[in-house]
Design a protein around this motif. Structure first.
Motif, PDB file in Angstrom:
ATOM      1  N   PRO A   1     -31.071  -1.241 -14.697  1.00 53.40           N
ATOM      2  CA  PRO A   1     -32.400  -1.115 -15.231  1.00 53.40           C
ATOM      3  C   PRO A   1     -32.746  -2.785 -15.789  1.00 53.40           C
ATOM      4  CG  PRO A   1     -31.783   0.881 -15.733  1.00 53.40           C
ATOM      5  CD  PRO A   1     -30.529  -0.068 -15.284  1.00 53.40           C
TER       6      PRO A   1
ATOM      7  N   MET B   1     -26.728   3.337  -8.853  1.00 52.56           N
ATOM      8  CA  MET B   1     -26.177   3.587  -9.961  1.00 52.56           C
ATOM      9  C   MET B   1     -24.526   3.848  -9.901  1.00 52.56           C
ATOM     10  SD  MET B   1     -27.129   7.827 -10.207  1.00 52.56           S
ATOM     11  CE  MET B   1     -29.097   7.327  -9.618  1.00 52.56           C
TER      12      MET B   1
ATOM     13  N   MET C   1     -30.711  14.742 -15.685  1.00 52.99           N
ATOM     14  CA  MET C   1     -29.299  14.843 -16.214  1.00 52.99           C
ATOM     15  C   MET C   1     -28.290  13.800 -16.647  1.00 52.99           C
ATOM     16  SD  MET C   1     -27.899  17.649 -13.288  1.00 52.99           S
ATOM     17  CE  MET C   1     -26.122  17.466 -14.093  1.00 52.99           C
TER      18      MET C   1
ATOM     19  N   THR D   1     -30.305   6.112 -17.041  1.00 55.65           N
ATOM     20  CA  THR D   1     -30.033   5.229 -15.796  1.00 55.65           C
ATOM     21  C   THR D   1     -29.979   6.061 -14.613  1.00 55.65           C
ATOM     22  OG1 THR D   1     -27.580   5.254 -16.598  1.00 55.65           O
ATOM     23  CG2 THR D   1     -28.875   3.210 -16.951  1.00 55.65           C
ATOM     24  N   ARG D   2     -30.376   7.469 -14.817  1.00 60.10           N
ATOM     25  CA  ARG D   2     -30.487   8.029 -13.776  1.00 60.10           C
ATOM     26  C   ARG D   2     -31.891   9.072 -13.967  1.00 60.10           C
ATOM     27  NH1 ARG D   2     -25.401  11.954 -12.209  1.00 60.10           N
ATOM     28  NH2 ARG D   2     -25.962  13.180 -14.207  1.00 60.10           N
TER      29      ARG D   2
ATOM     30  N   LEU E   1     -22.368   8.037 -12.819  1.00 59.28           N
ATOM     31  CA  LEU E   1     -23.575   8.574 -12.489  1.00 59.28           C
ATOM     32  C   LEU E   1     -23.634   8.661 -10.957  1.00 59.28           C
ATOM     33  CD1 LEU E   1     -26.161   7.412 -15.012  1.00 59.28           C
ATOM     34  CD2 LEU E   1     -24.734   9.577 -15.374  1.00 59.28           C
ATOM     35  N   ILE E   2     -23.875   9.800 -10.470  1.00 61.30           N
ATOM     36  CA  ILE E   2     -23.979  10.067  -9.065  1.00 61.30           C
ATOM     37  C   ILE E   2     -25.477  10.661  -8.951  1.00 61.30           C
ATOM     38  CG2 ILE E   2     -21.865  10.065  -8.096  1.00 61.30           C
ATOM     39  CD1 ILE E   2     -21.863  13.035  -8.274  1.00 61.30           C
TER      40      ILE E   2
ATOM     41  N   LEU F   1     -35.581   7.436 -21.618  1.00 63.11           N
ATOM     42  CA  LEU F   1     -34.916   6.556 -20.518  1.00 63.11           C
ATOM     43  C   LEU F   1     -33.397   6.685 -20.341  1.00 63.11           C
ATOM     44  CD1 LEU F   1     -36.292   3.152 -19.604  1.00 63.11           C
ATOM     45  CD2 LEU F   1     -34.079   3.309 -20.198  1.00 63.11           C
TER      46      LEU F   1
ATOM     47  N   TYR G   1     -31.277  -4.477 -23.877  1.00 61.17           N
ATOM     48  CA  TYR G   1     -32.090  -3.963 -22.983  1.00 61.17           C
ATOM     49  C   TYR G   1     -32.699  -2.562 -23.917  1.00 61.17           C
ATOM     50  CZ  TYR G   1     -33.669  -0.575 -19.661  1.00 61.17           C
ATOM     51  OH  TYR G   1     -34.492   0.279 -18.762  1.00 61.17           O
TER      52      TYR G   1
END
Lengths: 732, 278
Positions: free
Chosen positions: A721, A639, B183, B179-180, A658-659, B177, B259
């Motif tokens: 994704p 990510m 959080m 992307t992590r 993002l981490i 949904l 997406y």
């Protein structure tokens, strides 16, 4: 992990001694550079370019100067000395005056009574620009008009090894695989933003307290731009909130010192999160082409590669990063013939420089992707293929350098490959999407893959790399002085352990604050070098004290003052051959991922590692490095990316950069830690730095596991994704 | 910037009447981020986070009335979680434990971010939102309360007191949904609320506010066998496609519109499958 609890019955090396700054950090009492305070201090703020490329027509500071509470407004005209700075080449202006070359380039700095006044005054400076079309494509940069008097190519280099014209023999069943790989721009994302405090000194100099990775190189760059004797610039380390390469380059150091000198008062600066993303260099994005040739039995015949690294607007450490990338482009394998060409170029993107893994991280995605492709083409197990070609002691690298130390590559791979595989995840929270409830057990496919990587330790290519240390033993107290920057890696713990190991558990060890005033340069806290270099210097000083005590045990005071240099290295010749590196470090990771291909979301289920470490000085700190490094490497595959649009950073916050969280990373498992004492002189007790190796192959293992789960090529990291869900190649 | 800390709801309304347009501060999980980033610099702030009248919830027959100051953590706790599963699921998807302890339902509704999780669940639940000013109280329809990105029907002199939503009487599903895996701001989300004979689907991050998929809802109502709670195989795919068709996503740095549309299709399909067996 059970193997790293360590002994606590004594205080020397090998024990799991607790960090002296551990409890203050956990309880919030530790003073970071952002906590610095002086009576009567002013606040600084920086005006930055909103354009990736523009000519500056005029800068009007009238309104800012007139604001109540504003004490100084500085531009390029106010820099008395060298107008530029830079780690390798001073090509970056302290303040832009004629052109701006990236979004966020500093143009002016303000000091005011209050932080908000300083910020508003900076915003009140009127800059008139002639906006130009930015050059954002590194490919185009090679042939474009130069963006800078130094040109657009920071470095171009070629490694030619063995027979550069060697070709495979298809008749004999030789196999050739090609691949193109791309790596996005990662940020070091230290939790502490850039901050420091400067104040003028009575002798006409300036004193700076700052979170940095290398006090002396900051000092020298400040002195050059302020036109001061370096002795008049005192730099002292303030509490560092993480670094990972982001604090190697100058950010606010020169601005702060200029403001303090101009106002005659202490000045503090602290970047906000967004400004921090603009104010430090990033990991180079890379485009990489590879062609691997192997015999039918899997033996590598030749590796060819072309690497293009986007260095952004200024040089920073691009030449050294590129050297690492080309030297390690083939991976830790026996490669008889190689042609590797690398370029690092200038664009109007944000400047890129040092980050943990330093060039090796990018190429690991390439060489490991290629090994998996080759295994598939040969119909061979990818682990077997790696074992067949694994480097071993005495082998030559593609630079011609012979490995004269540890290189247990096969053992590292075997340990990780033999580690048991995890079962199904336990409960819905362990599935992709976690608390978002996107995915159920039937929606996922599992992938497993392994990757291995390596890099050099310490500075290379003939660099005169040294570290100084002093010890004074008086009345049972050993006071240690070194300018080594503790940036979180745990050097402060090791100093105590090393001195105790040499001088005994009964003495008291006191470590002075790192500063340019009491001791010579420690070199940079980077390149996995401080355990060996400053740790080695401290050990040499302690050995010296011990010899003095043994000779004459009745003295009140003993002094030792040492400078430690590592084995000299050589530059690379025109074919990229030489003895450019001192020593190497190897690590291996295996990742298990569950992928929900319909949505493209995924979960890293298991990550297991092995690493070669020389000798374990502190097993708890070692594990910390293995975990943190693996997380940072996996983050790049999963990510972590600075999203650029027209040269602008679109996600300069932790909302959008993002981490990985604890929902994205499993607990790291350690399959093996291999101790083979480093034979080179000066490595304390045979130990070597361990901080970077864990970052190199974890991401490559993760993306390979995602490929295994989905059957997709996925040539780019971080994987998004949509790369999976919307791939035309996806099979339902 | 002055921050007023009224001790009663009446004082808060008076403070707002005196400073129309003042920024309301509840949990601060949105406002403080904006202030720290330098994006927001409110002239006046009225803090409502400590008002006792906004805390807690009560069951009122077949409805639940939740104070605007109810936190995400409170939404996740029983017995409230069983009375309103979609709200509990949405609350669990928000931030970290610290954020869920601070962030409030009223704050999420008032902020009206297109990506808001609580607000998407509330729109699917339907019901009313009560706002109050010195002039009195109004009950507004939750389904139409959000009028655009960060815009609602709340007047600047009003504050949100409570929401009144139906107690669950059928399956409820919230799927988010990002992307992590935690959080994270929703790239797309769906909230599905089923009541006997009716289905409501609200979608987050794919429009200027929560988007209702009315065609998909009507399709579901017609295709489900309400005596058994089942639906024909393939109905879920059609439901997903209709939901995706109703979404109005954009491209931004978090994701592409294409997406997001795909994500809605899959999330709506899965919410349907979890609610109705075939």
């Amino acid at each position: 992990m059970s193997t790293v609890t360590g002994r606590r019955d004594r205080r020397g090396v090998g024990t799991g001694a607790a960090r002296p700054d551990g409890i203050p950090k956990v309880t919030g009492e530790f003073a970071y550079s952002s906590d610095l305070w002086e009576a009567g201090m002013l606040w600084g703020a920086t005006l930055r370019s909103p354009h990736p490329s523009a000519r500056i027509i005029s800068i009007d500071t009238t309104a800012a100067v007139a604001m109540p509470g504003v004490r100084a407004v500085l531009t390029a005209d106010d820099v008395p000395g060298r107008p530029t700075y830079g780690l390798e080449v001073p090509d970056q202006p302290v303040f832009a005056s004629d052109v701006v070359r990236y979004v966020g380039e500093p143009i002016a700095a303000v000091a005011a009574d209050h932080y908000d006044i300083a910020r508003r005054a900076a915003a009140a400076i009127v800059v008139t620009y002639d906006v130009l079309d930015p050059l954002l494509d590194p490919e185009a940069s090679l042939t474009a008009e130069p963006l800078h008097p130094d040109g657009n190519v920071f470095r171009h280099m070629v490694i030619r090894h063995g027979d550069p014209d060697a070709v495979g023999d298809p008749a004999a069943g030789d196999i050739v695989v090609e691949g193109t790989y791309e790596v996005g721009m990662q940020d070091q994302a230290p939790l502490g933003t850039e901050s420091g405090l400067a104040k003028p000194t009575a002798d006409g100099g300036v004193e700076l307290r700052i979170g940095t990775q290398w006090l002396h190189v900051d000092r020298d760059q400040i002195a050059a731009s302020l036109d001061l004797d370096p002795d008049l610039v005192q730099v002292e380390l303030a509490g560092v909130g993480g670094a990972f390469g982001a604090r190697e380059d100058v950010s606010l150091q020169i601005h702060l010192c200029l403001l303090a000198k101009r106002t005659g008062r202490p000045v503090k600066m602290i970047y906000g999160r967004e400004e921090s993303f603009l104010g430090h260099v990033h990991r180079h994005p890379a485009r990489m082409w590879f062609r691997h040739t192997a015999k039918a039995d899997g033996t590598l015949v030749k590796v060819e590669a072309k690497l293009l690294f986007d260095g952004g607007a200024y040089c920073s450490s691009s030449p050294a990063v590129l050297a690492n990338a080309t030297c390690f482009a083939g991976g830790p394998y026996k490669i008889p013939n190689a042609v590797v060409e690398g370029s690092a170029v200038r664009t109007n993107n944000p400047p890129c420089g040092a980050m943990r893994g330093f060039g090796s991280v990018q190429v690991c995605f390439g060489h490991e992707g290629q090994m998996d492709k080759l295994a598939a083409a040969l119909g061979m197990d990818p682990v077997e293929l790696r074992l067949k070609n694994a480097l071993a002691p005495g082998d030559r690298l593609i630079t011609g350098q012979r490995l004269d130390g540890a290189a247990p590559v096969a053992a590292l791979i075997e340990a990780v490959a033999a580690s048991p595989l995890p079962g199904e995840v336990d409960g819905p929270m362990g599935l992709p999407g976690g608390p978002g409830r996107t995915t159920q057990a039937g929606d996922v496919r599992r992938g497993v893959a392994l990757a291995v990587g390596f890099k050099n330790l310490m500075f290379s290519e003939g660099y005169d790399d040294s570290a100084a240390a002093k010890i004074r033993l008086f009345d049972g107290v050993a006071t240690v002085s070194t300018a080594c920057a503790e940036v979180g890696q745990g050097f402060v713990t090791l100093v105590h352990q090393i001195v105790h190991e040499v001088l005994g558990d009964d003495i008291e060890v006191v470590l002075n604050t790192a500063s340019t005033t009491d001791v010579g340069s420690a070199g940079s806290t980077s390149a996995s070098r401080q355990t060996w270099m400053s740790g080695g210097a401290v050990k040499l000083a302690a050995d010296d004290i011990k010899a003095q005590v043994d000779l004459d045990p009745d003295r009140a005071e003993y002094l030792a003052d040492v400078v430690h240099q590592h084995t000299p290295t050589t530059p690379l010749d025109e074919n990229g051959q030489g003895e450019p590196h001192v020593s190497f470090t190897f690590a291996c990771h295996r990742a298990v991922v569950d992928v929900d291909p319909e949505l493209g979301v995924l979960r890293l289920v298991d990550l297991v590692t092995s690493q070669e470490v020389g000798k374990i000085l502190n097993p708890v700190q070692l594990l910390g490095q293995l975990e943190g490094g693996a997380a940072q490497g996996a983050g790049l595959a999963l990510m972590e990316e600075i999203v650029l649009e027209g040269g602008h950073i679109k996600n300069p916050s932790f909302t959008d950069y993002l981490i990985p969280t604890s929902f994205d990373l499993p607990e790291l498992r350690v399959a093996a830690i291999i101790e083979e004492p480093e034979p080179h002189l000066g490595a304390p007790f045979g130990a070597k730095g361990v901080g970077e190796a864990p970052t190199i192959s974890s991401g490559a293992a993760v993306i390979a596991a995602i490929r295994a789960a989905t059957g997709l090529e996925l040539p780019r990291v971080p994987v998004r994704p949509s790369d999976i869900a919307l791939s035309p190649d996806r099979t339902p | 910037m002055p921050v007023l800390v009224p001790e009663t709801l009446e004082e808060a309304c008076a403070a707002l009447a005196a400073r129309p347009g003042a920024t309301l501060l509840a949990g601060g999980t949105d406002l403080m981020v904006g202030i720290n980033a330098g994006r927001t610099r409110p002239d006046d702030v009225v803090m409502v986070g400590r008002l006792a009248e906004l805390r807690g919830w009560v069951r009122d027959g077949d409805h639940v009335v939740l104070g605007a100051g109810v936190t995400y953590t409170e939404c996740m706790a029983e017995p409230l979680a069983s009375l309103s599963p979609v709200l509990a699921q949405a609350a669990r998807s928000v931030g970290s434990p610290q954020i869920r302890n601070a962030g409030t339902l009223g704050g999420n509704l008032g902020t009206a971010s297109p990506a808001g999780d609580g607000v998407t669940a509330l729109v699917a639940l339907g019901g009313t939102v009560r706002v109050r000013s010195t002039e009195g109280e109004r009950d507004l329809d939750l389904a139409t309360f959000v009028t655009g990105p960060r815009r609602t029907e709340r007047r600047p002199d009003e504050l949100i007191v409570s929401v009144r939503v139906p107690v669950a009487d059928g399956p409820q599903e919230f799927l988010k949904l990002g992307t992590r895996n935690a959080m994270v701001i929703a790239v797309a989300s769906v909230a599905l609320v089923v009541e006997p004979g009716a289905v409501r689907l609200a979608m987050g991050s794919v429009g200027p506010g929560p988007v209702r998929a009315t065609e998909a809802e009507a399709f579901a109502a017609s295709v489900v066998d309400w005596t058994t709670g089942t639906a024909a195989a393939g109905a879920a795919d059609e439901f997903g496609a209709l939901a995706a068709a109703a979404s109005r996503p954009i491209d931004d740095h978090r994701s592409s519109a294409a997406y997001r549309r795909r994500a809605i299709e899959i999330l709506a399909k899965r919410a349907f499958l979890r609610s109705f067996s075939s």
